[in-house]
Scaffold this motif. Structure first.
Motif, PDB file in Angstrom:
ATOM      1  N   ALA A 307       0.739  -1.308   0.082  1.00  0.00           N
ATOM      2  CA  ALA A 307      -0.009  -0.069  -0.075  1.00  0.00           C
ATOM      3  C   ALA A 307       0.801   1.461   0.029  1.00  0.00           C
ATOM      4  O   ALA A 307       0.356   2.322  -0.381  1.00  0.00           O
ATOM      5  CB  ALA A 307      -0.936  -0.030   1.402  1.00  0.00           C
ATOM      6  N   ARG A 308       2.244   1.132   0.338  1.00  0.00           N
ATOM      7  CA  ARG A 308       2.941   2.341   0.297  1.00  0.00           C
ATOM      8  C   ARG A 308       3.313   2.869  -1.019  1.00  0.00           C
ATOM      9  O   ARG A 308       3.517   4.146  -1.277  1.00  0.00           O
ATOM     10  CB  ARG A 308       4.246   1.885   1.032  1.00  0.00           C
ATOM     11  CG  ARG A 308       4.287   1.707   2.456  1.00  0.00           C
ATOM     12  CD  ARG A 308       5.730   1.550   2.851  1.00  0.00           C
ATOM     13  NE  ARG A 308       6.741   2.519   2.774  1.00  0.00           N
ATOM     14  CZ  ARG A 308       8.066   2.318   2.811  1.00  0.00           C
ATOM     15  NH1 ARG A 308       8.586   1.145   3.038  1.00  0.00           N
ATOM     16  NH2 ARG A 308       8.802   3.061   2.470  1.00  0.00           N
ATOM     17  N   GLU A 312      -0.418   6.336  -8.580  1.00  0.00           N
ATOM     18  CA  GLU A 312       0.258   7.345  -9.191  1.00  0.00           C
ATOM     19  C   GLU A 312       1.775   7.068  -9.438  1.00  0.00           C
ATOM     20  O   GLU A 312       2.216   7.195 -10.482  1.00  0.00           O
ATOM     21  CB  GLU A 312       0.142   8.763  -8.841  1.00  0.00           C
ATOM     22  CG  GLU A 312      -1.220   9.418  -8.726  1.00  0.00           C
ATOM     23  CD  GLU A 312      -2.226   8.865  -7.699  1.00  0.00           C
ATOM     24  OE1 GLU A 312      -1.512   8.249  -6.698  1.00  0.00           O
ATOM     25  OE2 GLU A 312      -3.355   9.051  -7.501  1.00  0.00           O
ATOM     26  N   ARG A 313       2.429   6.650  -8.657  1.00  0.00           N
ATOM     27  CA  ARG A 313       3.633   6.264  -8.471  1.00  0.00           C
ATOM     28  C   ARG A 313       3.882   5.035  -9.347  1.00  0.00           C
ATOM     29  O   ARG A 313       4.974   4.801 -10.052  1.00  0.00           O
ATOM     30  CB  ARG A 313       4.272   6.027  -7.251  1.00  0.00           C
ATOM     31  CG  ARG A 313       4.576   7.682  -6.444  1.00  0.00           C
ATOM     32  CD  ARG A 313       4.837   7.370  -5.088  1.00  0.00           C
ATOM     33  NE  ARG A 313       6.239   6.930  -4.790  1.00  0.00           N
ATOM     34  CZ  ARG A 313       6.813   6.480  -3.630  1.00  0.00           C
ATOM     35  NH1 ARG A 313       6.319   6.457  -2.758  1.00  0.00           N
ATOM     36  NH2 ARG A 313       7.987   6.218  -3.633  1.00  0.00           N
ATOM     37  N   HIS A 346      11.145   9.147  -6.132  1.00  0.00           N
ATOM     38  CA  HIS A 346      10.724   7.931  -5.818  1.00  0.00           C
ATOM     39  C   HIS A 346      11.705   7.227  -4.850  1.00  0.00           C
ATOM     40  O   HIS A 346      12.836   7.216  -4.939  1.00  0.00           O
ATOM     41  CB  HIS A 346      10.901   6.983  -7.032  1.00  0.00           C
ATOM     42  CG  HIS A 346       9.895   7.481  -8.192  1.00  0.00           C
ATOM     43  ND1 HIS A 346       9.958   7.297  -9.443  1.00  0.00           N
ATOM     44  CD2 HIS A 346       8.662   8.075  -8.125  1.00  0.00           C
ATOM     45  CE1 HIS A 346       9.038   7.795 -10.177  1.00  0.00           C
ATOM     46  NE2 HIS A 346       8.078   8.217  -9.288  1.00  0.00           N
ATOM     47  N   GLU A 347      10.986   6.586  -3.970  1.00  0.00           N
ATOM     48  CA  GLU A 347      11.685   5.820  -2.928  1.00  0.00           C
ATOM     49  C   GLU A 347      12.285   4.698  -3.295  1.00  0.00           C
ATOM     50  O   GLU A 347      11.562   3.825  -4.135  1.00  0.00           O
ATOM     51  CB  GLU A 347      11.115   5.577  -1.765  1.00  0.00           C
ATOM     52  CG  GLU A 347      10.487   6.475  -0.762  1.00  0.00           C
ATOM     53  CD  GLU A 347       9.658   6.263   0.475  1.00  0.00           C
ATOM     54  OE1 GLU A 347       9.808   5.016   0.793  1.00  0.00           O
ATOM     55  OE2 GLU A 347       8.892   7.198   0.858  1.00  0.00           O
ATOM     56  N   PRO A 348      13.763   4.281  -3.195  1.00  0.00           N
ATOM     57  CA  PRO A 348      14.314   2.969  -3.726  1.00  0.00           C
ATOM     58  C   PRO A 348      13.580   1.948  -3.270  1.00  0.00           C
ATOM     59  O   PRO A 348      13.505   1.014  -4.023  1.00  0.00           O
ATOM     60  CB  PRO A 348      15.681   2.962  -3.202  1.00  0.00           C
ATOM     61  CG  PRO A 348      16.085   4.532  -2.690  1.00  0.00           C
ATOM     62  CD  PRO A 348      14.843   5.113  -2.304  1.00  0.00           C
ATOM     63  N   SER A 349      13.141   1.833  -1.988  1.00  0.00           N
ATOM     64  CA  SER A 349      12.296   0.437  -1.683  1.00  0.00           C
ATOM     65  C   SER A 349      11.020   0.301  -2.390  1.00  0.00           C
ATOM     66  O   SER A 349      10.416  -0.877  -2.297  1.00  0.00           O
ATOM     67  CB  SER A 349      11.976   0.648  -0.108  1.00  0.00           C
ATOM     68  OG  SER A 349      11.139   1.892   0.004  1.00  0.00           O
ATOM     69  N   HIS A 401      -1.309  -3.271 -10.156  1.00  0.00           N
ATOM     70  CA  HIS A 401      -1.039  -2.368  -8.677  1.00  0.00           C
ATOM     71  C   HIS A 401      -1.955  -1.269  -8.548  1.00  0.00           C
ATOM     72  O   HIS A 401      -2.672  -0.802  -7.564  1.00  0.00           O
ATOM     73  CB  HIS A 401       0.244  -2.372  -8.129  1.00  0.00           C
ATOM     74  CG  HIS A 401       0.598  -1.786  -6.850  1.00  0.00           C
ATOM     75  ND1 HIS A 401       0.117  -2.535  -5.561  1.00  0.00           N
ATOM     76  CD2 HIS A 401       0.827  -0.420  -6.392  1.00  0.00           C
ATOM     77  CE1 HIS A 401       0.320  -1.558  -4.738  1.00  0.00           C
ATOM     78  NE2 HIS A 401       0.797  -0.395  -5.070  1.00  0.00           N
ATOM     79  N   ALA A 402      -1.533  -0.404  -9.669  1.00  0.00           N
ATOM     80  CA  ALA A 402      -2.390   0.850  -9.858  1.00  0.00           C
ATOM     81  C   ALA A 402      -3.855   0.948  -9.911  1.00  0.00           C
ATOM     82  O   ALA A 402      -4.538   1.415  -8.845  1.00  0.00           O
ATOM     83  CB  ALA A 402      -1.718   1.673 -10.892  1.00  0.00           C
TER      84      ALA A 402
END
Length: 454
Positions: A307-308, A312-313, A346-349, A401-402
């Motif tokens: 869910a993180r 959009e991302r 964007h977070e790498p994780s 996922h989106a």
């Protein structure tokens, strides 16, 4: 806020009580649980799962279903259900817990009423009467009324300490609550006497009056119009005359039974607009009738372990992959110059791991052998082909996922509109299963989810 209701953060699940079902089914003072709501929201599965769980926690339970799909029988391993409670094998209960299940036979329940309240000769005359046969099988509201009759019969026997009722599928929440009064009014004697007027008046005027009265009934009675039909009505009324008052009395008693402290209503819904609109209407109607509402079971709620990662991302990462902008190279550059491998926001994780394919295999050292050189070229081409396949697969998963995150957001907005209107109603959410429930193990899984809290 989307302009159609309160923002989710203002009216989320944190603002409403948690519906705790284990204490409800463990309480020996709870004698009847009624599962109600719109069609197709999982009432039957909820009723069956509660029955299994209560039995395995030591209660003596009977589940009454009115679902014509017969999924309850299949999930409980019973070849067929009928108007008689059948014991369900495989219950792992302790302390004498048992589970029985039955499916309402509308006509048979009506027949049982006649047989119980009429002398044998009169009962036979009623059961064989064509008007009665049409009435018992096709009068609007008969199914809902007979469900209440059967509930009254089961409660009177006192053989089970918990009765779980799966209400009839119906277009309106009003049908279930109104049925006892509606059919009781029809059979209270006065209406029947008015219906008998054409037989006494005769002629065209009588037939005109008859046609008005018969417009309330189903199409099956239309085939019986005529002199023979009038005779059937007379015979039926003569045989049933002493029983009409009993229908009204039992209808009133059943209505009071639904209002009793030992009864608990569960409104079942899915996180869809129409289902929750019906649920809200039912909640308001139960309150108006002073019937005890335990809470709302919100069925088939979707979730995500990632869910993180927002919709959009996920979409942005998928587009980058399709355009070849997120591909690791030996020198740390993208396949197309000018764009960094990972966008700063964007977070790498979240994205780098999900959207970056494995590094390409290093090329073999140059060789003078043309055959080996050709083989190396082929291997390099295959490696690039594998990279392309991974990019397309990863992009597809990101788009899935989106879409899942969009579904979650819509369900939350719909649910939060309901909780904003009815913050006093306790709610439990049941996570959607990947498939249908077909056995006791599936019902246990639903029971676990029903009672897991939030």
């Amino acid at each position: 806020m989307d302009g159609r209701g309160p923002a989710p953060e203002a009216h989320g699940l944190d603002a409403v009580p948690v519906l705790e079902l284990d204490p409800l089914i463990d309480d020996l003072g709870t004698r009847i649980i009624v599962c109600c709501g719109a069609g197709g929201v999982g009432k039957t599965t909820t009723a069956a799962a509660l029955g299994v769980r209560a039995a395995e926690r030591g209660r003596r339970v009977v589940v009454l279903t009115i679902d014509p799909a017969r999924r309850l029988a299949q999930s409980m391993g019973i070849d067929s259900l009928d108007n008689t409670p059948r014991k369900v094998d495989g219950i792992k209960g302790s302390d004498g817990g048992e589970l029985h299940a039955m499916m309402l036979d509308m006509k048979r329940t009506f027949d049982e009423i006649v047989e119980a309240h009429a002398e044998p000769d009169r009962a036979r005359a009623i059961l064989e009467n064509p008007f009665y046969q049409s009435l018992s099988a096709g009068f609007a509201g008969t199914q809902e009324y007979m469900a209440m009759e059967k509930l009254g019969q089961l409660r009177a026997r006192d053989e089970w300490d918990l009765i779980v009722v799966d209400t009839p599928p119906s277009r309106s929440a009003l049908d279930f609550l109104d049925a006892p009064k509606r059919l009781g009014s029809f059979l209270d004697g006065k209406f029947i006497k008015l219906l008998m007027a054409p037989a006494k008046v005769g002629g065209r005027a009588g037939m005109k009056f008859l046609n008005v009265g018969m417009s309330m009934m189903t199409g099956t009675l239309g085939k019986l119009l005529g002199g023979q039909f009038l005779k059937d009505v007379q015979t039926f009324v003569a045989a049933m005359d002493t029983m009409f008052g009993g229908f009204r009395t039992r209808a009133d008693a059943t209505y009071k039974l639904l209002q009793a402290p030992g009864t608990a209503f569960l409104v079942v819904a899915t996180p869809e607009r129409d289902a929750l609109r019906e649920a809200a209407y039912f909640v308001e109607r139960l309150a108006a009738e002073e019937m005890p509402l335990a809470g709302l079971v919100l069925n088939r709620v979707h979730g995500s372990a990632a869910a993180r990662l927002s919709a959009e991302r996920a979409r942005a990462a998928a587009e980058n992959l399709d355009e070849g902008r997120i591909v690791d190279q030996g020198a740390g550059k993208t396949e197309r110059g000018g764009s960094p491998a990972t966008e700063p926001e964007h977070e790498p994780s979240d994205l780098a791991t999900a959207a970056t394919p494995a590094p390409p295999v290093p090329q073999a050292a140059p060789t003078a052998d043309p055959a080996q050189e050709s083989a190396g070229d082929a291997a390099e081409h295959t490696d690039h082909g594998d990279d392309s396949d991974v990019r397309h697969l990863t992009a597809g998963l990101l788009r899935l996922h989106a879409e899942r995150m969009r579904v979650l957001a819509r369900e939350q907005r719909t649910r939060d509109r309901f909780t904003a209107l009815h913050p006093e109603v306790a709610v439990t959410e049941v996570a959607a299963l990947p498939g249908d429930v077909h056995d006791l193990a599936g019902l246990r899984a639903i029971g676990d989810r029903l009672t897991a809290g939030r």
